[in-house]
Write a protein that holds these residues in place. Structure first.
Motif, PDB file in Angstrom:
ATOM      1  N   GLU A  11       6.997 -17.175 -23.985  1.00 45.07           N
ATOM      2  CA  GLU A  11       8.074 -16.446 -23.311  1.00 45.07           C
ATOM      3  C   GLU A  11       7.522 -15.751 -22.077  1.00 45.07           C
ATOM      4  OE1 GLU A  11      11.702 -13.904 -24.809  1.00 45.07           O
ATOM      5  OE2 GLU A  11       9.833 -12.797 -25.101  1.00 45.07           O
ATOM      6  N   VAL A  13       8.797 -13.136 -19.025  1.00 48.17           N
ATOM      7  CA  VAL A  13       9.868 -12.215 -18.657  1.00 48.17           C
ATOM      8  C   VAL A  13       9.537 -11.599 -17.314  1.00 48.17           C
ATOM      9  CG1 VAL A  13      11.151 -10.138 -19.315  1.00 48.17           C
ATOM     10  CG2 VAL A  13      10.326 -11.698 -21.085  1.00 48.17           C
ATOM     11  N   ALA A  20      16.620  -8.267 -15.991  1.00 41.77           N
ATOM     12  CA  ALA A  20      15.538  -9.112 -16.510  1.00 41.77           C
ATOM     13  C   ALA A  20      15.927 -10.586 -16.523  1.00 41.77           C
ATOM     14  CB  ALA A  20      15.172  -8.673 -17.919  1.00 41.77           C
ATOM     15  N   ARG A  22      14.472 -14.044 -18.470  1.00 45.26           N
ATOM     16  CA  ARG A  22      13.629 -14.421 -19.601  1.00 45.26           C
ATOM     17  C   ARG A  22      13.625 -15.942 -19.700  1.00 45.26           C
ATOM     18  NH1 ARG A  22      12.564 -11.190 -23.958  1.00 45.26           N
ATOM     19  NH2 ARG A  22      13.935  -9.668 -23.011  1.00 45.26           N
ATOM     20  N   GLN A  24      11.998 -19.060 -22.071  1.00 42.21           N
ATOM     21  CA  GLN A  24      11.308 -19.381 -23.320  1.00 42.21           C
ATOM     22  C   GLN A  24      11.088 -20.882 -23.413  1.00 42.21           C
ATOM     23  OE1 GLN A  24      14.109 -17.896 -26.210  1.00 42.21           O
ATOM     24  NE2 GLN A  24      13.410 -15.782 -25.964  1.00 42.21           N
ATOM     25  N   ASP A  84       5.837  -8.533 -14.544  1.00 39.76           N
ATOM     26  CA  ASP A  84       6.155  -9.705 -15.356  1.00 39.76           C
ATOM     27  C   ASP A  84       5.274  -9.698 -16.592  1.00 39.76           C
ATOM     28  OD1 ASP A  84       7.701 -10.308 -13.173  1.00 39.76           O
ATOM     29  OD2 ASP A  84       6.645 -12.139 -12.659  1.00 39.76           O
ATOM     30  N   ASN A  97      16.798 -14.411 -30.221  1.00 49.97           N
ATOM     31  CA  ASN A  97      17.201 -13.667 -29.007  1.00 49.97           C
ATOM     32  C   ASN A  97      18.366 -14.304 -28.336  1.00 49.97           C
ATOM     33  OD1 ASN A  97      15.173 -11.843 -29.424  1.00 49.97           O
ATOM     34  ND2 ASN A  97      13.723 -12.925 -28.143  1.00 49.97           N
TER      35      ASN A  97
END
Length: 97
Positions: A11, A13, A20, A22, A24, A84, A97
């Motif tokens: 991940e 971010v 934010a 994100r 993954q 980050d 999530n």
């Protein structure tokens, strides 16, 4: 002591003036050649796609070898304080999530 194998994912971010972002990466096959790429942007929500191992490798190398964080982009009047982050987590935690 017994060690058990658990599927993990990566991940990344980053923060910006809009919130934010994100990204993954979770393997979807047993040999790790195909990955689910999940991208979250606070303005747009979640977007998912399937990518190759090579694409994951190239994207992570690009992000992790930058001399500065995306958060340090001063193209807007409001600076972003957060740096980050990159982490490896259990895949089950990323899917929640």
């Amino acid at each position: 002591m017994e060690l058990t194998h658990e599927e993990v994912g990566a991940e990344y971010v980053s923060a910006n003036v809009w919130g934010a972002k994100r990204t993954q990466f979770i393997a979807v096959d047993d040999v790790g050649e195909t990955f689910q790429k999940r991208h979250y942007d606070e303005r747009l929500g979640w977007h998912e796609s399937t990518v190759s191992r090579q694409a994951v490798r190239e994207e992570l190398i690009t992000r992790l070898t930058r001399s500065s964080s995306l958060a340090s982009d001063r193209s807007h009047d409001t600076p972003v304080d957060g740096a980050d982050t990159f982490s490896v987590k259990p895949a089950r935690a990323l899917r929640r999530n």
